[in-house]
Motif scaffolding. Structure first.
Motif: not given
Length: 349
Positions: A45-59
């Motif tokens: 969260h709140n990172l300009a590098t690692i932007v996957g903030s919602a893993p359940e949606i990506v999954m």
């Protein structure tokens, strides 16, 4: 030896953050074709590098695009959330991709504490309740009544325990190892995050304290390592410059999108920066594919592991795909289509 992937949806300079999420989906399809066992996504969260903030949606999106590979979180940062809500999300995922879902949970905030408090004003107290949250999840993700509550949708009445999402404890310290052992759950150590520090102690504690569970009568452990393979050592080290620069910047509080390696090579590093990078580089696995594979096998043998999770960053998505394809070929993974390890130029075309 089985190989899995942790993808962190890394933003790259010159491309929008949305591109990182779409690249994650494309990589998952590629990973399944190459024969990787699991495809895990992270939460930050709140990172300009690692932007996957919602893993359940990506999954859910990954599961819709694949058929065989296990799909998981590495992980859901549980103190931000209600354990029941997480259980419901993963019961839904299991209904959509039966028997393919991993639920990796962690206690870290996945960002700074100001952001953690914005996600959950009781973040500090919730972190202290992490162990109980994991206990609650173990019941609810299996579709069992717990505290007078059931997490729906429940699995079919004839579904065995293997059908439920597989619950993993993630960690980079002794705490997670001991908790996983006490609850009889699989454990994954963030080797790449700690540059290997503490891994022997954590795995020793996990194995010696392990209490057999119904689903896991024996300890099941893995580690996540950072690796980048290429056709030559020089090529691999060149592409690894992007992560080298990012790690130096992170230590100074600058969290930026991944920079192109050509730009970094032109600027170079100062003597003090090279001194900082030396111990980090010793714990990464970068180089010609056969050498990286040999080093990974040696580490797995030393730590008595039969599965490794690989995390690879590169500014060019084709470089990552080739790295994963080269390692799949070195480890003779059971590809569902030929693992040709196409060159970056061919993969990008």
């Amino acid at each position: 030896m089985q190989l899995s992937i942790l993808d962190q949806s890394v933003a790259c300079a010159g491309r929008g953050e949305d591109h990182a999420l779409r690249d994650t989906l494309d990589l998952a399809v590629h990973a399944e074709a190459l024969g990787y066992r699991r495809f895990w996504v992270s939460e930050h969260h709140n990172l300009a590098t690692i932007v996957g903030s919602a893993p359940e949606i990506v999954m859910a999106a990954v599961a819709a695009r694949t058929r065989r590979i296990r799909v998981g979180s590495a992980g859901v940062m549980l103190p931000h959330y209600s354990a029941l809500k997480v259980a419901e999300q993963f019961r839904v995922l299991d209904a959509l991709a039966p028997g393919r879902i991993d639920l990796g949970v962690g206690r870290a905030p996945g960002g700074d504490m100001r952001t953690a408090l914005a996600l959950n004003p009781n973040a500090h107290a919730s972190a202290d309740a992490f162990a109980q949250q994991v206990v609650d999840l173990r019941h609810w993700t299996r579709g069992l009544p717990h505290q007078g509550i059931v997490a729906h949708p429940r699995p079919p009445a004839d579904a065995g325990i293997e059908r439920a999402p597989e619950l993993w404890v993630l960690g980079s310290s002794d705490y997670g190892a001991q908790l996983a052992a006490h609850l009889g759950l699989p454990y994954a150590f963030a080797y790449f995050f700690m540059d290997g520090q503490g891994v022997e102690q954590a795995l020793h504690l996990y194995r010696t304290l392990y209490r057999p569970g119904e689903r896991h009568p024996r300890p099941q452990a893995t580690i996540c390592v950072w690796a980048l393979a290429a056709d030559s050592d020089d090529e691999a080290h060149h592409h690894a410059l992007s992560r080298d620069r990012w790690r130096l910047d992170r230590a100074r509080g600058r969290l930026l999108p991944l920079q192109p390696p050509d730009d970094i090579a032109r600027r170079g590093f100062g003597a003090d920066e090279l001194a900082q990078l030396a111990p980090m580089r010793r714990k990464a696995f970068v180089g010609r594919a056969d050498r990286v594979a040999d080093a990974l096998r040696a580490l797995a043998t030393e730590l008595q592991l039969d599965e490794l999770v690989i995390n690879t960053w590169a500014h060019d998505p084709a470089v990552r795909r080739r790295s994963y394809a080269l390692l799949a070929r070195e480890f003779a993974l059971p590809a569902t289509e030929p693992a040709t390890a196409a060159s970056p130029a061919a993969a990008a075309s």
